[in-house]
Motif scaffolding. Structure first.
Motif, mmCIF file in Angstrom:
data_model
loop_
_atom_site.group_PDB
_atom_site.id
_atom_site.type_symbol
_atom_site.label_atom_id
_atom_site.label_comp_id
_atom_site.label_asym_id
_atom_site.label_seq_id
_atom_site.Cartn_x
_atom_site.Cartn_y
_atom_site.Cartn_z
ATOM 1 N N ASN A 33 0.828 -1.208 0.000
ATOM 2 C CA ASN A 33 0.000 0.000 0.000
ATOM 3 C C ASN A 33 0.866 1.263 0.000
ATOM 4 N N LEU A 34 1.957 1.208 0.756
ATOM 5 C CA LEU A 34 2.825 2.386 0.866
ATOM 6 C C LEU A 34 3.642 2.616 -0.396
ATOM 7 N N PHE A 35 4.229 1.542 -0.936
ATOM 8 C CA PHE A 35 5.152 1.694 -2.057
ATOM 9 C C PHE A 35 4.448 1.764 -3.418
ATOM 10 N N GLN A 36 3.153 1.500 -3.428
ATOM 11 C CA GLN A 36 2.449 1.581 -4.704
ATOM 12 C C GLN A 36 2.486 3.010 -5.243
ATOM 13 N N ASP A 37 2.313 3.981 -4.343
ATOM 14 C CA ASP A 37 2.414 5.391 -4.733
ATOM 15 C C ASP A 37 3.639 5.969 -4.034
ATOM 16 N N ARG A 38 4.784 5.877 -4.725
ATOM 17 C CA ARG A 38 6.038 6.266 -4.085
ATOM 18 C C ARG A 38 6.109 7.755 -3.782
ATOM 19 N N LEU A 39 5.512 8.569 -4.629
ATOM 20 C CA LEU A 39 5.550 10.010 -4.384
ATOM 21 C C LEU A 39 4.826 10.371 -3.092
ATOM 22 N N ARG A 40 3.660 9.728 -2.891
ATOM 23 C CA ARG A 40 2.919 9.988 -1.650
ATOM 24 C C ARG A 40 3.698 9.467 -0.445
ATOM 25 N N PHE A 41 4.346 8.332 -0.613
ATOM 26 C CA PHE A 41 5.138 7.765 0.479
ATOM 27 C C PHE A 41 6.311 8.686 0.831
ATOM 28 N N ILE A 42 6.980 9.214 -0.204
ATOM 29 C CA ILE A 42 8.094 10.139 0.035
ATOM 30 C C ILE A 42 7.593 11.407 0.718
ATOM 31 N N ALA A 43 6.422 11.880 0.288
ATOM 32 C CA ALA A 43 5.850 13.080 0.926
ATOM 33 C C ALA A 43 5.560 12.824 2.400
ATOM 34 N N SER A 44 5.074 11.625 2.700
ATOM 35 C CA SER A 44 4.804 11.269 4.090
ATOM 36 C C SER A 44 6.092 11.251 4.905
ATOM 37 N N LEU A 45 7.139 10.636 4.343
ATOM 38 C CA LEU A 45 8.427 10.593 5.050
ATOM 39 C C LEU A 45 8.991 11.994 5.250
ATOM 40 N N MET A 46 8.831 12.855 4.251
ATOM 41 C CA MET A 46 9.306 14.234 4.384
ATOM 42 C C MET A 46 8.554 14.955 5.486
ATOM 43 N N GLY A 47 7.251 14.701 5.579
ATOM 44 C CA GLY A 47 6.462 15.330 6.636
ATOM 45 C C GLY A 47 6.916 14.890 8.016
ATOM 46 N N ILE A 48 7.101 13.571 8.169
ATOM 47 C CA ILE A 48 7.572 13.060 9.455
ATOM 48 C C ILE A 48 8.972 13.577 9.746
ATOM 49 N N GLY A 49 9.862 13.481 8.729
ATOM 50 C CA GLY A 49 11.236 13.932 8.932
ATOM 51 C C GLY A 49 11.303 15.395 9.307
ATOM 52 N N PHE A 50 10.516 16.232 8.618
ATOM 53 C CA PHE A 50 10.508 17.658 8.930
ATOM 54 C C PHE A 50 10.071 17.912 10.365
ATOM 55 N N SER A 51 8.984 17.259 10.770
ATOM 56 C CA SER A 51 8.474 17.494 12.118
ATOM 57 C C SER A 51 9.452 17.004 13.179
ATOM 58 N N VAL A 52 10.059 15.842 12.959
ATOM 59 C CA VAL A 52 11.001 15.304 13.937
ATOM 60 C C VAL A 52 12.262 16.162 14.013
ATOM 61 N N VAL A 53 12.769 16.589 12.846
ATOM 62 C CA VAL A 53 13.949 17.458 12.853
ATOM 63 C C VAL A 53 13.641 18.762 13.564
ATOM 64 N N LEU A 54 12.463 19.316 13.317
ATOM 65 C CA LEU A 54 12.077 20.568 13.978
ATOM 66 C C LEU A 54 12.042 20.386 15.490
ATOM 67 N N VAL A 55 11.442 19.282 15.931
ATOM 68 C CA VAL A 55 11.388 19.028 17.374
ATOM 69 C C VAL A 55 12.798 18.794 17.931
ATOM 70 N N LEU A 56 13.608 18.017 17.206
ATOM 71 C CA LEU A 56 14.980 17.755 17.644
ATOM 72 C C LEU A 56 15.769 19.052 17.800
ATOM 73 N N VAL A 57 15.685 19.913 16.800
ATOM 74 C CA VAL A 57 16.443 21.160 16.847
ATOM 75 C C VAL A 57 15.932 22.068 17.957
ATOM 76 N N GLN A 58 14.607 22.194 18.058
ATOM 77 C CA GLN A 58 14.050 23.073 19.092
ATOM 78 C C GLN A 58 14.413 22.585 20.490
ATOM 79 N N MET A 59 14.246 21.280 20.731
ATOM 80 C CA MET A 59 14.586 20.743 22.045
ATOM 81 C C MET A 59 16.100 20.713 22.245
ATOM 82 N N GLY A 60 16.844 20.470 21.153
ATOM 83 C CA GLY A 60 18.300 20.518 21.248
ATOM 84 C C GLY A 60 18.794 21.904 21.613
#
Length: 378
Positions: A11-38
């Motif tokens: 289900n995830l890899f069938q639409d790779r663009l959507r999957f990449i967008a999801s990973l970018m969203g998670i990565g962005f939010s986690v990096v933002l939290v990491l940097v802010q808390m760091g």
């Protein structure tokens, strides 16, 4: 469980663009939290760096002092009164204050002068990479951090000369990593020299370090000091740390801004992942309806959707953690270091998993309402 995992991946890899967008969203939010808390942890550590590296049982400062650099004038005669209190073994005076460092071009820059006698084991430099801290016993000798060489116009290490308030000084020791959260360089020197550089009369000091006799009760001694001497604060190192952090992080609003940024990162990540999972699930409604028509239970379908969310969470977090490690490396020598602790990594991983599972709930609500009969319309 293997089939659940297989369905989730397809289900995830069938639409790779959507999957990449999801990973970018998670990565962005986690990096933002990491940097802010760091930044929060880095800022907190820099606020209390002097307190953390000073060996004492109690800090004696004036009533109005909120943090280490907050100049508090105390009469040096108070030292005898402190020594007379039961349980007190040693009282070490120290001086802290702002002064002006002369640059080679004639301009001046602010410095924080920290003065104590080396023999008394007061607030002294650590992480000495050139020279020795004992050199500060020589009048007119100072210690500076090499991070601030450019700021202070120092072209060399030990042996370099300059002026503080038109008084000549010689660099006798160089440290590495002693940075001020205000970005104003620390300059270590002896007690007499510090008074001269700050312009403080000889009968005054900024603080006293009180060390107790073996077996003495810290809290009882602290209360005795407060009962016998007015106009002062007697603080344990933990109390002084907490007071300093509270002032800079919350009274000034800096801490609230960092925490708000971290919270915003979690919200942004949750919304992006929720939308991605919802869209992915919506595009596969016929597949889920087929599973239900074949007799698959709701719990089985829930497992597939949650498995999708967990795959997103783990891959996105790994990417974000690698980016965070790079940020820590590149800010290691900067004015404000991003500090990412193992506990922060663990806690943020749990938050990421929770964020993605909450996001999956929106997709689950959509699937449980689908009618298995729609497979007959295709």
């Amino acid at each position: 469980m293997s089939l659940v995992f297989t369905l989730a991946l397809r289900n995830l890899f069938q639409d790779r663009l959507r999957f990449i967008a999801s990973l970018m969203g998670i990565g962005f939010s986690v990096v933002l939290v990491l940097v802010q808390m760091g930044l929060y942890f880095g800022f907190s550590g820099m606020i209390t760096t002097m307190i953390d590296h000073t060996s004492t049982d109690l800090w004696i400062v004036s009533t109005g002092a909120k943090y280490f650099e907050d100049l508090s004038l105390l009469n040096t005669r108070m030292r005898d009164r402190l020594l007379a209190i039961e349980g007190v073994s040693e009282v070490v005076p120290g001086v802290v204050g702002f002064s002006a460092w002369s640059l080679p071009d004639g301009a001046m820059t602010s410095v924080v002068v920290v003065g104590s006698d080396v023999a008394d084991h007061g607030v002294s430099p650590w992480n000495v990479v050139e020279g020795t801290a004992q050199s500060l016993a020589t009048p007119g000798t100072v210690a500076i951090d090499r991070t601030y060489f450019d700021r202070l116009g120092v072209s060399g290490g030990v042996g370099a000369t300059a002026q503080i308030r038109a008084l000549p000084v010689t660099v006798g020791a160089v440290t590495d990593g002693i940075r001020s959260f205000t970005t104003t360089p620390y300059v270590f020197t002896d007690l007499r020299g510090a008074r001269a550089y700050i312009g403080l009369p000889g009968g005054f000091t900024s603080h006293f370090l009180v060390r107790l006799k073996p077996g003495a009760d810290i809290e009882r001694t602290r209360q005795n000091i407060l009962s016998n001497i007015s106009g002062i604060q007697a603080l344990t190192p933990d109390q002084f740390r907490e007071q300093s952090r509270s002032f800079w992080l919350f009274s000034t609003g800096a801490g609230a801004a960092l925490v708000a940024g971290a919270l915003l990162g979690v919200i942004v990540g949750t919304v992006i992942v929720a939308q991605t999972l919802y869209s992915s699930t919506k595009d596969h409604l016929y597949e889920f309806a087929t599973l239900r028509a074949m007799g698959a239970s709701n719990s089985y379908i829930y497992q597939v959707i949650i498995c999708q969310a967990l795959v997103n969470a783990i891959i996105g977090f790994v990417i974000a953690a690698l980016i965070g490690a790079a940020i820590v490396h590149f800010t290691a020598k900067s004015a404000l270091q991003v500090v990412i602790t193992p506990n922060l990594i663990i806690e943020l991983f749990v938050v990421t998993i929770f964020m993605c599972i909450v996001s999956a709930i929106t997709a689950i609500f959509r699937v449980v309402r689908v009618d298995p009969a729609i497979v007959l319309t295709r």
